[in-house]
Write a protein that holds these residues in place. Structure first.
Motif, short mmCIF file in Angstrom:
data_model
loop_
_atom_site.label_atom_id
_atom_site.label_comp_id
_atom_site.label_asym_id
_atom_site.label_seq_id
_atom_site.Cartn_x
_atom_site.Cartn_y
_atom_site.Cartn_z
N UNK A 1 -12.50 15.98 -6.95
CA UNK A 1 -12.65 15.09 -5.69
C UNK A 1 -12.81 16.09 -4.60
N UNK A 2 -13.91 16.94 -4.76
CA UNK A 2 -14.41 18.08 -3.64
C UNK A 2 -14.68 17.34 -2.24
N UNK A 3 -14.74 17.98 -1.24
CA UNK A 3 -15.05 17.30 -0.03
C UNK A 3 -16.54 18.19 0.22
N UNK A 4 -17.44 17.37 0.93
CA UNK A 4 -18.57 18.05 1.65
C UNK A 4 -18.23 17.62 2.96
N UNK A 5 -18.82 18.89 3.84
CA UNK A 5 -18.37 18.65 5.39
C UNK A 5 -19.97 18.93 6.15
N UNK A 6 -20.35 17.99 7.09
CA UNK A 6 -21.34 18.13 7.88
C UNK A 6 -20.90 17.77 9.09
N UNK A 7 -21.55 18.90 10.01
CA UNK A 7 -21.42 18.80 11.55
C UNK A 7 -22.46 17.89 12.04
N UNK A 8 -21.78 16.79 12.69
CA UNK A 8 -22.86 16.06 13.40
C UNK A 8 -22.84 16.13 14.85
N UNK A 9 -21.92 17.18 15.40
CA UNK A 9 -22.13 17.58 16.88
C UNK A 9 -20.59 18.30 17.38
N UNK A 10 -20.57 18.45 18.64
CA UNK A 10 -19.33 19.08 19.00
C UNK A 10 -18.54 18.35 20.23
N UNK A 11 -17.31 18.44 20.32
CA UNK A 11 -16.67 18.19 21.59
C UNK A 11 -16.24 19.27 22.35
N UNK A 12 -16.49 19.14 23.67
CA UNK A 12 -16.49 20.44 24.46
C UNK A 12 -15.48 20.29 25.49
N UNK A 13 -14.67 20.82 25.93
CA UNK A 13 -13.71 20.68 27.31
C UNK A 13 -13.70 22.09 27.95
N UNK A 14 -13.61 21.97 29.33
CA UNK A 14 -13.42 23.24 30.07
C UNK A 14 -12.85 22.93 31.22
N UNK A 15 -12.65 24.11 32.07
CA UNK A 15 -11.64 24.15 33.51
C UNK A 15 -12.09 25.36 34.12
N UNK A 16 -12.26 24.97 35.42
CA UNK A 16 -12.57 26.13 36.22
C UNK A 16 -11.29 26.97 36.88
N UNK A 17 -10.34 26.08 36.90
CA UNK A 17 -9.20 26.59 37.76
C UNK A 17 -7.83 26.67 36.84
N UNK A 18 -7.20 25.52 36.42
CA UNK A 18 -6.31 25.59 35.75
C UNK A 18 -6.43 25.75 34.07
N UNK A 19 -5.66 26.36 33.43
CA UNK A 19 -5.99 26.62 32.07
C UNK A 19 -5.59 25.43 31.08
N UNK A 20 -6.34 25.56 30.01
CA UNK A 20 -5.92 24.01 29.35
C UNK A 20 -4.50 24.10 28.43
#
Length: 539
Positions: free
Chosen positions: A244-263
């Motif tokens: 029951x092995x898994x195949x992985x496929x990237x369909x995109x990215x989720x990106x977050x950022x900040x200029x001042x305060x840290x995440x």
């Protein structure tokens, strides 16, 4: 973070717990982006309810929701609210508590939406699989982005999805407060998203300056961004193998950022974020497939409409007069085809008839067919010879920039005294059956729309009562059986000779029946079109 004061709602749904102020005369609630309160839940309608401020107090009104609006477990269409009333949008998944300033309750102190991990999106992870089937793609993207921004304390974020070539494309950008950012003015460096997409690994940069990465990510730093989190959107499919092995496929990215305060990301939160990204990838893919299904249904309906229009442009199959009997039929191999036949009552009492075959199939061929039929109809009232009409069609097609503008075309005229004048521009030679034998009608020229200096000739023959002309497209002769054998012209001759003397309708039926019996269900890739014309003057 300070909770709102004044009339407000304590909200519990798949996005977590929060307090929102009722600061508008009409406060709208629903699943769709743009409402004053956007809720997550399978039983929340796109436009679910509204809370209206009146001189007598606040009133909640249902806006025709599918699963209903409930106050203290009673379904309502309109109800005046009192402090502490419990509001539910649907039976499961959402709970709102109406609060006033004069009597605080324990629900008046709820956690802020931005917390140190992803606990408030745990229920969202369970529901994302379902949402792909009944939400459009934009809504799923917005829900995922808003949950991630609220949970991490990011200032903004975006989702990029890969196109067919594997190139990342920006699909949605959002900022704090569920604000959609215009794609045209959205600036970011592509280096980090493309790195995460290529590696499939979560990337967290708590501070680009402190980590000494400013020189590496100059594009990101140039935009004033210091804190970055980027997670791959990865589909995981389990293959039917022993392990029951898994195949992985990237369909995109989720990106977050900040200029001042840290995440705000603990180790457990990072694990939860990766789980969110995996579930989000599946929800996005489901939504995309659902949207593609809707688009396919729309295109199918357009093709059905085009097919009806094309069939309406064809003449009635049966045409009779005091000196002829004719019948024709066209069976497209697709919803719309490139074959056509036509009859014209010419101005001098002759019958004009023809059969054409446009190169290609589908909508382009159908449009070219309609253009040619229009030219033929425009000259029906003139005494123009078939070769002159074909030369005109050739000039018209060459004067326009039309791709795949070629067609083969046979045009003929039959007068009451039996004079047959014809021109064949590359079409399968029609067969003339007389008491003396069978003749191919070949005189004419090359196909139409290919050569600027093409010339076309006409020939005139004298028919006798009972003579029969059979026109057919190459879909008839090139029809194939399961063994890969073609029907061929000889079989057309044999079939027609066997029923000569019968009506035009019976002859045409015999040809089509013979092709169907020969093919025996083998799929055909070309249109089937034929016309049978008999010279039958009244005595």
């Amino acid at each position: 973070m300070t909770s709102p004061t004044g009339p407000r709602l304590a909200v519990h749904d798949r996005l977590g717990s929060r307090v929102v102020a009722l600061d508008k005369p009409v406060f709208t609630i629903g699943r769709r982006d743009g409402h004053d309160l956007q809720l997550a839940g399978t039983e929340v309608s796109r436009d679910h309810a509204e809370i209206v401020s009146t001189p007598e107090g606040f009133v909640i009104r249902d806006r025709g929701s599918r699963y209903g609006t409930f106050v203290n477990r009673e379904r309502v269409t309109e109800r005046r609210l009192a402090h502490g009333d419990r509001i539910e949008c649907g039976r499961i998944g959402t709970s709102l508590t109406f609060l006033l300033t004069d009597t605080p309750t324990v629900d008046d102190s709820l956690p802020a939406p931005a917390v140190g991990d992803f606990r408030q999106v745990a229920t969202l992870l369970q529901g994302l699989r379902e949402m792909g089937s009944d939400r459009v793609l934009d809504e799923v993207l917005a829900l995922v982005l808003d949950a991630a921004i609220d949970a991490t304390g990011a200032e903004r974020g975006f989702i990029m999805l890969a196109d067919e070539r594997g190139t990342l494309e920006l699909k949605l950008a959002r900022a704090v407060g569920h604000v959609t950012l215009p794609a045209a003015g959205f600036q970011t460096s592509r280096k980090i998203p493309e790195q995460v997409f290529a590696t499939g690994q979560l990337l967290v940069m708590t501070d680009l300056f402190e980590e000494g990465l400013a020189a590496v990510h100059t594009g990101t730093v140039a935009l004033g961004i210091r804190h970055v989190l980027c997670a791959p959107l990865r589909l995981v499919r389990y293959v039917e193998r022993i392990d029951r092995s898994a195949e992985r496929q990237q369909i995109g990215v989720l990106y977050l950022d900040s200029r001042e305060k840290g995440l705000l990301l603990s180790q457990s939160a990072r694990t939860a974020l990766e789980a969110l990204a995996t579930e989000a990838a599946l929800a996005i893919e489901n939504a995309r497939l659902y949207q593609e299904g809707l688009e396919k249904a729309r295109l199918d309906e357009e093709l059905r409409t085009a097919s009806r229009i094309q069939q309406a442009l064809l003449p009635e199959g049966r045409r009779t007069g005091h000196f002829f009997d004719a019948v024709g039929a066209a069976i497209p191999s697709r919803a719309i085809g490139g074959d056509f036949f036509d009859y014209q009552d010419l101005g001098d009492g002759r019958l004009g008839f023809g059969l054409g075959d446009v190169t290609g199939k589908g909508a382009p061929a159908a449009l070219l067919t309609a253009l040619v039929q229009g030219i033929l109809a425009a000259h029906a009232s003139t005494a123009t010879r078939p070769d002159a009409v074909i030369a005109l069609v050739n000039r018209v097609l060459l004067s326009r920039r039309i791709e795949s503008r070629f067609l083969t075309l046979f045009l003929g005229t039959l007068s009451p005294d039996g004079r047959l004048t014809f021109c064949n521009a590359g079409q399968n030679p029609p067969l003339l059956f007389t008491s003396n034998g069978t003749r191919r009608l070949e005189t004419g020229g090359t196909l139409v729309g290919a050569f600027e200096n093409a010339t076309y000739d006409a020939e005139e023959l004298q028919l006798r009562p009972g003579d029969t002309v059979v026109l057919y497209s190459d879909g008839i002769t090139e029809a194939m059986n399961v063994a890969g054998e073609e029907f061929g012209e000889d079989r057309v001759r044999d079939v027609v000779r066997g029923v000569l003397g019968e009506s035009s309708e019976l002859i045409l039926k015999a040809v089509f029946d013979a092709v169907a019996a020969f093919a025996r269900g083998a799929p055909q890739h070309d249109d089937l079109t034929a016309v049978v014309l008999q010279f039958r003057p009244l005595s």
